[in-house]
Design a protein around this motif. Sequence first.
Motif, PDB file in Angstrom:
ATOM      1  N   SER A  98       0.756  -0.999  -0.017  1.00  0.00           N
ATOM      2  CA  SER A  98       0.057   0.152   0.134  1.00  0.00           C
ATOM      3  C   SER A  98       0.993   1.160   0.180  1.00  0.00           C
ATOM      4  CB  SER A  98      -0.838  -0.034   1.271  1.00  0.00           C
ATOM      5  OG  SER A  98      -1.604   1.133   1.229  1.00  0.00           O
ATOM      6  N   TYR A  99       0.605   2.193  -0.720  1.00  0.00           N
ATOM      7  CA  TYR A  99       1.533   3.401  -1.056  1.00  0.00           C
ATOM      8  C   TYR A  99       0.501   4.678  -1.191  1.00  0.00           C
ATOM      9  CZ  TYR A  99       4.428  -0.417  -2.295  1.00  0.00           C
ATOM     10  OH  TYR A  99       5.261  -1.730  -2.538  1.00  0.00           O
ATOM     11  N   ASP A 100       0.946   5.775  -0.806  1.00  0.00           N
ATOM     12  CA  ASP A 100       0.327   6.931  -0.765  1.00  0.00           C
ATOM     13  C   ASP A 100       0.135   7.208  -2.427  1.00  0.00           C
ATOM     14  OD1 ASP A 100       0.160   7.693   1.811  1.00  0.00           O
ATOM     15  OD2 ASP A 100       2.175   8.530   1.803  1.00  0.00           O
ATOM     16  N   ILE A 101       1.226   7.047  -3.270  1.00  0.00           N
ATOM     17  CA  ILE A 101       1.292   7.264  -4.489  1.00  0.00           C
ATOM     18  C   ILE A 101       1.707   6.376  -5.324  1.00  0.00           C
ATOM     19  CG2 ILE A 101       2.070   8.848  -6.259  1.00  0.00           C
ATOM     20  CD1 ILE A 101       2.688  10.990  -3.931  1.00  0.00           C
ATOM     21  N   VAL A 102       1.105   5.934  -6.467  1.00  0.00           N
ATOM     22  CA  VAL A 102       1.643   4.878  -7.324  1.00  0.00           C
ATOM     23  C   VAL A 102       1.733   5.545  -8.701  1.00  0.00           C
ATOM     24  CG1 VAL A 102       1.118   2.808  -8.607  1.00  0.00           C
ATOM     25  CG2 VAL A 102       0.720   2.846  -6.238  1.00  0.00           C
ATOM     26  N   VAL A 103       3.001   5.519  -9.401  1.00  0.00           N
ATOM     27  CA  VAL A 103       3.251   6.127 -10.609  1.00  0.00           C
ATOM     28  C   VAL A 103       3.705   5.139 -11.754  1.00  0.00           C
ATOM     29  CG1 VAL A 103       4.400   7.849 -11.827  1.00  0.00           C
ATOM     30  CG2 VAL A 103       4.105   7.978  -9.510  1.00  0.00           C
ATOM     31  N   CYS A 104       3.226   4.933 -12.779  1.00  0.00           N
ATOM     32  CA  CYS A 104       3.613   4.014 -13.886  1.00  0.00           C
ATOM     33  C   CYS A 104       3.663   4.764 -15.227  1.00  0.00           C
ATOM     34  CB  CYS A 104       2.398   2.953 -13.992  1.00  0.00           C
ATOM     35  SG  CYS A 104       2.925   1.817 -15.268  1.00  0.00           S
ATOM     36  N   LEU A 105       4.959   5.375 -15.513  1.00  0.00           N
ATOM     37  CA  LEU A 105       5.010   5.973 -16.787  1.00  0.00           C
ATOM     38  C   LEU A 105       5.538   4.997 -17.959  1.00  0.00           C
ATOM     39  CD1 LEU A 105       6.808   9.165 -15.139  1.00  0.00           C
ATOM     40  CD2 LEU A 105       4.400   8.799 -15.412  1.00  0.00           C
ATOM     41  N   ASP A 106       5.022   5.451 -19.247  1.00  0.00           N
ATOM     42  CA  ASP A 106       5.493   4.897 -20.162  1.00  0.00           C
ATOM     43  C   ASP A 106       5.579   3.185 -20.113  1.00  0.00           C
ATOM     44  OD1 ASP A 106       5.525   7.319 -21.170  1.00  0.00           O
ATOM     45  OD2 ASP A 106       7.749   7.661 -21.193  1.00  0.00           O
ATOM     46  N   VAL A 107       4.800   2.585 -19.658  1.00  0.00           N
ATOM     47  CA  VAL A 107       4.768   0.909 -19.346  1.00  0.00           C
ATOM     48  C   VAL A 107       3.882   0.268 -20.089  1.00  0.00           C
ATOM     49  CG1 VAL A 107       4.814  -0.712 -17.748  1.00  0.00           C
ATOM     50  CG2 VAL A 107       6.148   1.373 -17.286  1.00  0.00           C
ATOM     51  N   LEU A 108       2.450   1.106 -20.071  1.00  0.00           N
ATOM     52  CA  LEU A 108       1.074   0.468 -20.689  1.00  0.00           C
ATOM     53  C   LEU A 108       1.412   0.124 -22.096  1.00  0.00           C
ATOM     54  CD1 LEU A 108      -1.586   2.468 -18.499  1.00  0.00           C
ATOM     55  CD2 LEU A 108      -0.462   0.055 -18.138  1.00  0.00           C
ATOM     56  N   ILE A 109       2.426   0.982 -22.832  1.00  0.00           N
ATOM     57  CA  ILE A 109       2.650   0.642 -24.503  1.00  0.00           C
ATOM     58  C   ILE A 109       2.762  -0.810 -24.441  1.00  0.00           C
ATOM     59  CG2 ILE A 109       5.080   1.198 -24.277  1.00  0.00           C
ATOM     60  CD1 ILE A 109       4.384   3.095 -26.852  1.00  0.00           C
ATOM     61  N   HIS A 110       3.438  -1.309 -23.436  1.00  0.00           N
ATOM     62  CA  HIS A 110       3.758  -2.690 -23.786  1.00  0.00           C
ATOM     63  C   HIS A 110       2.594  -3.627 -23.471  1.00  0.00           C
ATOM     64  CE1 HIS A 110       7.752  -1.427 -24.032  1.00  0.00           C
ATOM     65  NE2 HIS A 110       7.842  -0.852 -22.800  1.00  0.00           N
ATOM     66  N   TYR A 111       1.446  -3.274 -23.138  1.00  0.00           N
ATOM     67  CA  TYR A 111       0.335  -4.156 -22.791  1.00  0.00           C
ATOM     68  C   TYR A 111      -0.913  -3.977 -23.826  1.00  0.00           C
ATOM     69  CZ  TYR A 111       2.306  -5.103 -18.185  1.00  0.00           C
ATOM     70  OH  TYR A 111       3.137  -5.909 -17.145  1.00  0.00           O
ATOM     71  N   PRO A 112      -1.378  -5.125 -24.324  1.00  0.00           N
ATOM     72  CA  PRO A 112      -2.611  -4.835 -25.183  1.00  0.00           C
ATOM     73  C   PRO A 112      -3.862  -4.371 -24.295  1.00  0.00           C
ATOM     74  CG  PRO A 112      -2.222  -7.129 -24.456  1.00  0.00           C
ATOM     75  CD  PRO A 112      -1.113  -6.504 -24.048  1.00  0.00           C
ATOM     76  N   ARG A 113      -5.092  -4.117 -24.897  1.00  0.00           N
ATOM     77  CA  ARG A 113      -6.102  -3.601 -24.176  1.00  0.00           C
ATOM     78  C   ARG A 113      -6.375  -4.144 -22.854  1.00  0.00           C
ATOM     79  NH1 ARG A 113     -11.442  -3.907 -24.744  1.00  0.00           N
ATOM     80  NH2 ARG A 113     -12.895  -2.065 -24.294  1.00  0.00           N
ATOM     81  N   GLU A 114      -6.873  -5.304 -23.009  1.00  0.00           N
ATOM     82  CA  GLU A 114      -7.326  -6.122 -21.931  1.00  0.00           C
ATOM     83  C   GLU A 114      -6.200  -5.913 -20.569  1.00  0.00           C
ATOM     84  OE1 GLU A 114      -7.594  -7.065 -24.901  1.00  0.00           O
ATOM     85  OE2 GLU A 114      -9.642  -6.660 -25.532  1.00  0.00           O
ATOM     86  N   GLU A 115      -5.191  -6.257 -21.069  1.00  0.00           N
ATOM     87  CA  GLU A 115      -3.962  -6.419 -19.956  1.00  0.00           C
ATOM     88  C   GLU A 115      -3.794  -5.114 -19.384  1.00  0.00           C
ATOM     89  OE1 GLU A 115      -2.490  -9.110 -18.717  1.00  0.00           O
ATOM     90  OE2 GLU A 115      -4.038 -10.179 -19.963  1.00  0.00           O
ATOM     91  N   ALA A 116      -3.931  -4.042 -20.174  1.00  0.00           N
ATOM     92  CA  ALA A 116      -3.572  -2.732 -19.723  1.00  0.00           C
ATOM     93  C   ALA A 116      -4.688  -2.432 -18.719  1.00  0.00           C
ATOM     94  CB  ALA A 116      -3.571  -1.658 -20.837  1.00  0.00           C
ATOM     95  N   GLN A 117      -5.958  -2.503 -19.017  1.00  0.00           N
ATOM     96  CA  GLN A 117      -7.098  -2.400 -17.922  1.00  0.00           C
ATOM     97  C   GLN A 117      -7.014  -3.157 -16.816  1.00  0.00           C
ATOM     98  OE1 GLN A 117     -10.430  -3.111 -20.816  1.00  0.00           O
ATOM     99  NE2 GLN A 117     -10.774  -0.860 -20.865  1.00  0.00           N
ATOM    100  N   LYS A 118      -6.380  -4.345 -16.984  1.00  0.00           N
ATOM    101  CA  LYS A 118      -6.121  -5.215 -15.737  1.00  0.00           C
ATOM    102  C   LYS A 118      -5.075  -4.727 -14.644  1.00  0.00           C
ATOM    103  CE  LYS A 118      -6.202  -9.567 -16.459  1.00  0.00           C
ATOM    104  NZ  LYS A 118      -5.806 -10.854 -16.988  1.00  0.00           N
ATOM    105  N   MET A 119      -3.996  -4.129 -15.496  1.00  0.00           N
ATOM    106  CA  MET A 119      -2.781  -3.486 -14.709  1.00  0.00           C
ATOM    107  C   MET A 119      -3.408  -2.303 -14.129  1.00  0.00           C
ATOM    108  SD  MET A 119      -0.351  -5.635 -14.752  1.00  0.00           S
ATOM    109  CE  MET A 119      -1.844  -6.845 -14.776  1.00  0.00           C
ATOM    110  N   ILE A 120      -4.099  -1.360 -14.673  1.00  0.00           N
ATOM    111  CA  ILE A 120      -4.636  -0.151 -14.070  1.00  0.00           C
ATOM    112  C   ILE A 120      -5.327  -0.280 -12.679  1.00  0.00           C
ATOM    113  CG2 ILE A 120      -6.311   1.712 -14.227  1.00  0.00           C
ATOM    114  CD1 ILE A 120      -5.360   1.868 -17.351  1.00  0.00           C
ATOM    115  N   ARG A 121      -6.366  -1.429 -12.881  1.00  0.00           N
ATOM    116  CA  ARG A 121      -7.155  -1.748 -11.858  1.00  0.00           C
ATOM    117  C   ARG A 121      -6.273  -2.361 -10.692  1.00  0.00           C
ATOM    118  NH1 ARG A 121     -10.734  -3.433 -15.817  1.00  0.00           N
ATOM    119  NH2 ARG A 121      -9.911  -5.713 -15.798  1.00  0.00           N
ATOM    120  N   HIS A 122      -5.071  -3.048 -11.025  1.00  0.00           N
ATOM    121  CA  HIS A 122      -4.125  -3.617 -10.021  1.00  0.00           C
ATOM    122  C   HIS A 122      -3.531  -2.414  -9.462  1.00  0.00           C
ATOM    123  CE1 HIS A 122      -1.503  -6.276  -7.881  1.00  0.00           C
ATOM    124  NE2 HIS A 122      -0.496  -5.831  -8.596  1.00  0.00           N
ATOM    125  N   LEU A 123      -3.005  -1.535 -10.083  1.00  0.00           N
ATOM    126  CA  LEU A 123      -2.103  -0.555  -9.526  1.00  0.00           C
ATOM    127  C   LEU A 123      -3.063   0.496  -8.745  1.00  0.00           C
ATOM    128  CD1 LEU A 123       0.065   0.487 -12.783  1.00  0.00           C
ATOM    129  CD2 LEU A 123       0.890  -0.751 -10.781  1.00  0.00           C
TER     130      LEU A 123
END
Length: 328
Positions: free
Chosen positions: A218-243
Motif C-alpha cells: 500500500s502506497y500514498d502514490i503509485v506512478v506508472c510512466l511509459d509502461v502501458l505501451i507494452h500491454y494490449p487493451r485488456e491487459e492494460a485495463q487489468k494492470m490499471i485496476r491492480h495499480l
Amino acid sequence: MARAAISTAPLSRLHSPTPSLPQLAHAHSQLRIRQQRKPLTVASALPQVADLPALSLPAAAAAAAALAAAVSLYDPERRRKAQAEAVGGGDKEAVRAYFNSTGFERWRKIYGSATDDVNRVQLDIREGHAQTVAATLAMLRDAPDVPLAGATVCDAGCGTGSLSIPLASAGSSVLASDISAAMVSEAQRQAQLAQAGGSPEFRMPQFEVRDLESLDGSYDIVVCLDVLIHYPREEAQKMIRHLASLAEKRLVISFAPKTLYFDLLKRVGELFPGPSKATRAYLHSEKDIEEALRSAGWRVKNRGFVSTQFYFAKLYESVPISSSSSSS
C-alpha cells in the motif's frame, strides 16, 4: 514543404506588344492546362498502368512472390511473434528479454542525459520522456494533501530511475521496480551517484526486479510512466485496476493515446524496424483508460499531454472517487 514558385521573368516582358488573336488563343489553352493540373501527390508521382511494361505470367508471379516476401519480412506482428517464441513466451517474456539485452543499451542511452551517443530520434524521445517526468513531478508537488517529503511511492516500471531519483531527493520513500534486472541495476547505480552528491533529504529507494502483476503493498502514490505501451487493451485495463488497488491517494499513469493520426504514425514506423525494435507498441484510447479507472473506484483529476516529433503521451493524475478533492 512545397513553396509557391516566384516568377523571375524580366520586367521588360510586362511591356511587350499587344499579342495577336492566335497568340491569345494559344495562351488561353496553356492557362486551361495549368488550371486543370492537380497538386502533386504520392499517387500522382507513380507511373500510370498504361506506362508500365507488360509482364508475362511467370514474371508477374515472380514479382508477386517478391512483394509477399518483403511484406512478410517487415510485418511487425509476425516479426514480434517470432521474437516472443524465441524467448519461450508472450509479450511479457519478450519485454523482459528485450530490456535485459539490446533494449537496455538503447533505452539506457535515451534515458541517460549524461551521454551524447544518441541519434536525432533517440534525442527527441529522451526530451519527450523528460517532459513527462517533469510534468509528473509538477502534478505531485502541487498536491497539498500528499507532500512528497515522507510520502510512500511505488514507481512501477522505474527504468533507469529518472523519476525514482527525483522523488527520493524530495524525501519520498520509494519502491522502484522494473521487469528488467539490467534496468534496476542501472537505476540503483544512478541513485548511488545521486546520493553521493545530492540533498540531505535523499532517501535511497528500495529497488526490486518485479513485473506489474506481482507488485503488492500500500502506497500514498503509485506512478506508472511509459509502461502501458507494452500491454494490449485488456491487459492494460487489468494492470490499471491492480495499480489502483495499491494506491491510497494518487495514481499517475502515462500512455500513448490511440487516435487515427498516432496510429498511422506507429504503423509507418513499424515498417522500418531497427535492430533494437523488438516489442509491440500498444496505443490506448482515453475512454478505455478512464473506464478502467472508474471500475477501480478512481477518477481523473488532472490531465496532461506531451508531444515531440517522435514521442507522444497522455498523462493522467487520478484520485479515489470518494476523495473530497475538487473535481477536474
